[in-house]
Write an enzyme that holds these catalytic residues in place. Structure first.
Site: not given
Ligand code: ADP
Ligand code: MG
Length: 421
Positions: A36, A105, A158
């Site tokens: 992001r 992260s 993070d």
């Molecule tokens: P990051 O850890 O990369 O910052 P996010 O906080 O966006 O990412 O989390 C992404 C993860 O969240 C993905 O691996 C996915 O498995 C999970 N995720 C995203 N949308 C959903 C949902 N609707 N229900 C369950 N898990 C979700």
């Molecule tokens: Mg994140």
């Protein structure tokens, strides 16, 4: 947790945000699945976050396991595109260089507020040549190659970003937890409790501990044959065992493995084992979540997902059992995550009701917690169970949406070159 293998990293920071920060700052948040870019206009104590804008870009999978320059060139290019869309309502003071907080992260040995070397990759990334390299230097070189004039003012992960962002809005935030692609936590500790720290003591008497709890391991963890197999076949065998039990990258894969065993040993989906069920990571956590929340009487969503993703035509009884498998695996995960949070509260002696500390807040960021309602609810109810009725009244679990990005921008502001000039 103390006796177990749990590496603690101590996060550097010249200072933490106090609300006075002003100006335009950026953040670049590289978490796992997506990255992001964010910009915030900070308006000081009174106006706080005046305006914010963000974009989310998914990382092409080949860049996660390719070369370092390719990954950083892609990130720098996307950041440059985002900076080019900066509108008139954002104001960079004259003569200033744009600065940003880089939320990276992955486990890092932090060498200063804006430098750190990569210890290891997690969450599906594997770029060998980056190991031991300074991630800020690599990003800075990529920005130079792309002609982007920006400076990394703070390197954070993070958990630290979420903690800083959480405390900016609420002084009672004492810990941050990430439940996204991976999982990690950070909390505020008294310096007296950190014998490992050899440097100058901060005036506040407090420090932030980045627990890297994703790498927690204990023989008490309830590992099944599916967990062992998932780990053995992963990019980082033997590592991140706690994370592999419940984070977004892995929940779906555990469900797939359980269903595959049922297909092989009990002809659960009929005589033939569905071919697609053999494909690792084909079943993603958002799909598990969608099936788990299916409230229709004949489980239409479950039927549709099984058909679309695994090529399986299912009866209602089969669908019910699939939901039950999702339920068992997700609840186990949410309960383990709750146990981790309880461990932090216990370490800080905040797990009992106390008149001196009427409010204790945990900021949680990550799409798993935000979107997987049953996971979220079970985590909270388990925490309530562990704390007991009286103590649980004072513990608040709060979603910090994009907390890691905002926090990184704040830390960039606090550690800006221009502060105090
Ligand atoms: P990051 O850890 O990369 O910052 P996010 O906080 O966006 O990412 O989390 C992404 C993860 O969240 C993905 O691996 C996915 O498995 C999970 N995720 C995203 N949308 C959903 C949902 N609707 N229900 C369950 N898990 C979700
Ligand atoms: Mg994140």
């Amino acid at each position: 947790m103390a006796a177990a293998r749990l590496r603690c990293l101590i996060s550097y920071g010249r200072s933490s945000p106090n609300g006075n920060e002003e100006g335009l700052f950026y953040a670049l948040d590289l978490g796992g699945t997506n990255f992001r870019c964010l910009r915030v206009q900070l308006g000081g104590k009174e106006r706080r976050v005046v305006k914010r804008e963000a974009v989310e870009i998914s990382i092409p999978p080949h860049l996660m396991v390719g070369g370092s320059d390719e990954l950083f060139d892609f990130i720098a290019e996307e950041l440059a595109k985002f900076v080019a869309t900066e509108g008139e309502d954002f104001h960079l003071s004259e003569g200033r260089q744009r600065e940003f907080g880089f939320t990276f992260s992955f486990p890092v040995r932090q060498t200063s507020i804006a430098s750190g070397t990569l210890i290891k990759w997690t969450k599906g990334f594997n770029i060998d040549e980056m190991l031991g390299q300074d991630v800020v230097a690599e990003l800075t070189k990529a920005m130079e190659r792309k002609g982007l004039d920006m400076r990394v003012a703070a390197l954070v992960n993070d958990t630290i970003g979420t903690l800083a962002g959480g405390r900016y809005h609420d002084d009672d935030v004492i810990a941050a937890v990430i439940l996204g692609t991976g999982s990690n936590a950070a909390y505020v500790e008294s310096v007296l409790a950190i014998p490992k720290w050899q440097g100058l003591l901060p005036k506040s008497g407090e420090m932030v501990i980045n627990m890297e709890w994703g790498n927690f391991f204990s023989s008490h963890l309830p590992l099944t044959e599916h967990d062992h197999a998932l780990d053995a076949e992963s990019l980082n065998p033997g590592e991140q065992i706690f994370e592999k039990l419940f984070s977004g990258m892995y929940l779906g894969e555990i469900v797939r493995r359980a269903l595959l065993q049922m297909a092989e040993e009990a002809a659960f989906f009929g005589d033939a084992v569905p071919l697609k069920l053999r494909v690792p990571y084909v079943l993603r956590t958002p799909v598990v979540s969608a099936m788990h929340h299916d409230m229709s009487s004949n489980l239409n969503i479950v039927g549709k997902k099984l058909e679309e993703i695994l090529g399986i035509t299912s009866s209602i009884d089969t669908r019910k059992l699939v939901v039950e498998v999702c339920d068992i695996i997700t609840k186990r995960g949410a309960r383990l995550a709750a146990a981790g949070i309880f461990a932090i509260l216990k370490k800080l002696e905040r797990h009992k009701a106390s008149v001196d500390k009427p409010r204790t807040v945990i900021a949680i960021d990550g799409a798993l917690f935000e979107h997987y309602t049953i996971f979220n609810k079970v985590l909270q109810s388990t925490l309530g169970e562990l704390l007991g009725e009286e103590a649980s009244d004072s513990i608040i679990v709060k979603l910090a949406h994009d907390g890691s990005g905002i926090g990184a921008a704040l830390l960039a502001a606090t550690n800006s070159h221009h502060i105090g000039l």
